[in-house]
Motif scaffolding. Structure first.
Motif, PDB file in Angstrom:
ATOM      1  N   VAL A  31      34.880  47.690  35.522  1.00 24.52           N
ATOM      2  CA  VAL A  31      33.707  46.815  35.633  1.00 24.52           C
ATOM      3  C   VAL A  31      32.704  47.387  36.634  1.00 24.52           C
ATOM      4  O   VAL A  31      31.489  47.383  36.394  1.00 24.52           O
ATOM      5  N   VAL A  32      33.221  47.883  37.759  1.00 27.10           N
ATOM      6  CA  VAL A  32      32.341  48.443  38.794  1.00 27.10           C
ATOM      7  C   VAL A  32      31.440  49.531  38.224  1.00 27.10           C
ATOM      8  O   VAL A  32      30.251  49.620  38.574  1.00 27.10           O
ATOM      9  N   GLY A  33      31.964  50.338  37.330  1.00 25.50           N
ATOM     10  CA  GLY A  33      31.195  51.455  36.788  1.00 25.50           C
ATOM     11  C   GLY A  33      30.523  51.185  35.452  1.00 25.50           C
ATOM     12  O   GLY A  33      30.025  52.115  34.819  1.00 25.50           O
ATOM     13  N   ASP A  34      30.472  49.915  35.028  1.00 23.84           N
ATOM     14  CA  ASP A  34      29.979  49.593  33.684  1.00 23.84           C
ATOM     15  C   ASP A  34      28.797  48.631  33.792  1.00 23.84           C
ATOM     16  O   ASP A  34      28.959  47.421  33.960  1.00 23.84           O
ATOM     17  N   ALA A  35      27.585  49.155  33.660  1.00 26.13           N
ATOM     18  CA  ALA A  35      26.383  48.333  33.832  1.00 26.13           C
ATOM     19  C   ALA A  35      26.281  47.236  32.781  1.00 26.13           C
ATOM     20  O   ALA A  35      25.815  46.123  33.076  1.00 26.13           O
ATOM     21  N   GLU A  36      26.719  47.503  31.537  1.00 29.03           N
ATOM     22  CA  GLU A  36      26.616  46.484  30.481  1.00 29.03           C
ATOM     23  C   GLU A  36      27.539  45.303  30.764  1.00 29.03           C
ATOM     24  O   GLU A  36      27.140  44.138  30.608  1.00 29.03           O
ATOM     25  N   VAL A  37      28.760  45.576  31.162  1.00 25.43           N
ATOM     26  CA  VAL A  37      29.687  44.484  31.452  1.00 25.43           C
ATOM     27  C   VAL A  37      29.240  43.728  32.701  1.00 25.43           C
ATOM     28  O   VAL A  37      29.323  42.495  32.759  1.00 25.43           O
ATOM     29  N   ARG A  38      28.738  44.443  33.694  1.00 26.10           N
ATOM     30  CA  ARG A  38      28.230  43.757  34.888  1.00 26.10           C
ATOM     31  C   ARG A  38      27.084  42.812  34.516  1.00 26.10           C
ATOM     32  O   ARG A  38      26.988  41.690  35.027  1.00 26.10           O
ATOM     33  N   ALA A  39      26.219  43.252  33.617  1.00 31.19           N
ATOM     34  CA  ALA A  39      25.106  42.404  33.185  1.00 31.19           C
ATOM     35  C   ALA A  39      25.638  41.155  32.477  1.00 31.19           C
ATOM     36  O   ALA A  39      25.090  40.051  32.648  1.00 31.19           O
ATOM     37  N   TRP A  40      26.692  41.321  31.679  1.00 37.35           N
ATOM     38  CA  TRP A  40      27.305  40.167  30.998  1.00 37.35           C
ATOM     39  C   TRP A  40      27.870  39.186  32.032  1.00 37.35           C
ATOM     40  O   TRP A  40      27.665  37.965  31.925  1.00 37.35           O
ATOM     41  N   LEU A  41      28.549  39.713  33.033  1.00 33.49           N
ATOM     42  CA  LEU A  41      29.123  38.854  34.066  1.00 33.49           C
ATOM     43  C   LEU A  41      28.039  38.126  34.861  1.00 33.49           C
ATOM     44  O   LEU A  41      28.222  36.967  35.266  1.00 33.49           O
ATOM     45  N   GLU A  42      26.917  38.785  35.058  1.00 36.32           N
ATOM     46  CA  GLU A  42      25.850  38.180  35.860  1.00 36.32           C
ATOM     47  C   GLU A  42      25.155  37.036  35.146  1.00 36.32           C
ATOM     48  O   GLU A  42      24.382  36.297  35.774  1.00 36.32           O
ATOM     49  N   THR A  43      25.451  36.836  33.856  1.00 39.56           N
ATOM     50  CA  THR A  43      24.932  35.657  33.155  1.00 39.56           C
ATOM     51  C   THR A  43      25.786  34.432  33.435  1.00 39.56           C
ATOM     52  O   THR A  43      25.406  33.316  33.054  1.00 39.56           O
ATOM     53  N   LEU A  44      26.941  34.610  34.091  1.00 38.54           N
ATOM     54  CA  LEU A  44      27.814  33.503  34.455  1.00 38.54           C
ATOM     55  C   LEU A  44      27.418  32.954  35.827  1.00 38.54           C
ATOM     56  O   LEU A  44      26.883  33.689  36.656  1.00 38.54           O
ATOM     57  N   PRO A  45      27.679  31.671  36.088  1.00 43.57           N
ATOM     58  CA  PRO A  45      27.486  31.163  37.450  1.00 43.57           C
ATOM     59  C   PRO A  45      28.329  31.979  38.429  1.00 43.57           C
ATOM     60  O   PRO A  45      29.442  32.408  38.101  1.00 43.57           O
ATOM     61  N   ALA A  46      27.832  32.206  39.624  1.00 43.39           N
ATOM     62  CA  ALA A  46      28.505  33.085  40.588  1.00 43.39           C
ATOM     63  C   ALA A  46      29.975  32.737  40.808  1.00 43.39           C
ATOM     64  O   ALA A  46      30.823  33.635  40.834  1.00 43.39           O
ATOM     65  N   PRO A  47      30.347  31.459  40.952  1.00 42.74           N
ATOM     66  CA  PRO A  47      31.768  31.164  41.189  1.00 42.74           C
ATOM     67  C   PRO A  47      32.668  31.490  39.995  1.00 42.74           C
ATOM     68  O   PRO A  47      33.896  31.535  40.137  1.00 42.74           O
TER      69      PRO A  47
END
Length: 335
Positions: A31-47
């Motif tokens: 996940v740390v090295g994957d910009a697409e997956v990070r972008a998907w995660l950032e659509t979730l509420p922070a908690p």
């Protein structure tokens, strides 16, 4: 363990705690090295971006583990909404019964007499049964150095134990007498609910078959004598629970990997409440958290090694523990 903040920081921090799960280490660093997956995660509420929650949701919806990072990536980026819904609806209520082996010496330090156990963030209350388990402690080389309650049909917890700076844990000769057990949780789980217990199993890390066996035994123990669990905020509900428990024995309020989930102001409010109850003589306070969660407690003992929890008794650090109860290093020289 870092639960909120920058996705890269959260997943890098999680990877530091997963040295006994190669699958989750690979996933977190992926996940740390994957910009697409990070972008998907950032659509979730922070908690809701917590690695263990996200990984469990993917597994809940069919990602068999252990598996390479590519399997997680495909599941998240190809999600039809099911994984997202599970992430938003469920919680990381890991109820790690193995931690009882690390809590037991602190309970023993309180001396004889019936105990009334109250757990904060109790989930299903599986950590409220130290009297129903055998406990086997081993040295670093694997030698059995102490056993208690290892007889009959009791399930057994295993723990590696050591001392720091000459300290020795107060290991009990007998199991404690627990006269009452209860707890508070925002969303307590019912051990008779098959869906709830299946989710708890999914939260166990992929390679940890021993923890799955412990969980299955813990569920059976709790089903035979369910604890008194209250739904609500700990600050609001705890004083009444402590008062109720006091009719049954010496009250011990315990929590493991719970306060880290609270926002900083709520964490400090809970810490003040617990400290106040101890000062009033209403209870003892047994905390088992990451070193940054209760810095005032951590600061009373030697600096813990990376990845360790700090076990505190009445706001004083007494040991370092493994987050899943695998190891205990006693640090308190006054025992």
């Amino acid at each position: 363990m870092l639960l909120e903040g920058d996705v890269v920081a959260v997943y890098e921090d999680f990877a530091r705690y997963t040295d006994d799960s190669p699958c989750f280490t690979e996933w977190a660093l992926g996940v740390v090295g994957d910009a697409e997956v990070r972008a998907w995660l950032e659509t979730l509420p922070a908690p809701r971006r917590q690695p263990n929650l996200v990984f469990a949701a993917a597994r809940w919806h069919g990602v068999a583990t252990p598996a390479p990072y590519a399997a997680l990536r495909a599941a998240l980026l190809g999600d039809d909404g099911s994984i997202r819904a599970t992430i938003l609806e469920r919680r990381t209520q890991t109820n790690e019964a193995g931690r009882m082996a690390t809590l037991l010496p602190a309970l023993a330090a309180l001396g004889p007499g019936p105990l009334a156990l109250v757990e904060v963030g109790a989930s299903a209350g599986l950590c409220l049964y130290p009297d129903r388990w055998g406990h086997r402690y081993r040295a670093a080389d694997g030698r059995v150095v102490h056993e208690v309650g290892v007889d009959g049909d009791r399930p057994v917890l295993e723990c590696r134990i050591s001392g720091h700076g000459g300290a020795r844990a107060p290991l009990p000769r007998d199991l404690p007498t627990v006269a009452w057990r209860g707890g508070v949780d925002l969303h307590p789980l019912d051990v008779t609910d098959a869906d709830a217990t299946a989710w708890l199993e999914t939260l166990v890390w992929p390679e940890h078959d021993d923890r799955r066996r412990v969980l299955a035994s813990a569920v059976e123990v709790a089903r035979g004598d369910p604890p008194h669990l209250v739904a609500g905020d700990l600050v609001e509900e705890l004083p009444a629970l402590v008062e109720r428990a006091s009719a049954h024995g010496r009250v011990v309020v315990q929590h493991s990997a719970v306060l880290s989930y609270l926002p900083e102001p709520a964490r400090r409010e809970a810490e003040a409440l617990l400290g106040g109850l101890v000062a009033e003589g209403a209870c003892h306070w047994l905390s088992n958290e990451g070193p940054d969660v209760l810095p005032a407690v951590t600061g009373t003992g030697p600096a813990p090694p990376p990845g360790s929890f700090v076990l505190g008794l009445d706001a004083r650090a007494v040991a370092w523990t493994h987050g899943h109860g695998r190891t205990l290093t006693w640090t308190d020289l006054s025992s």
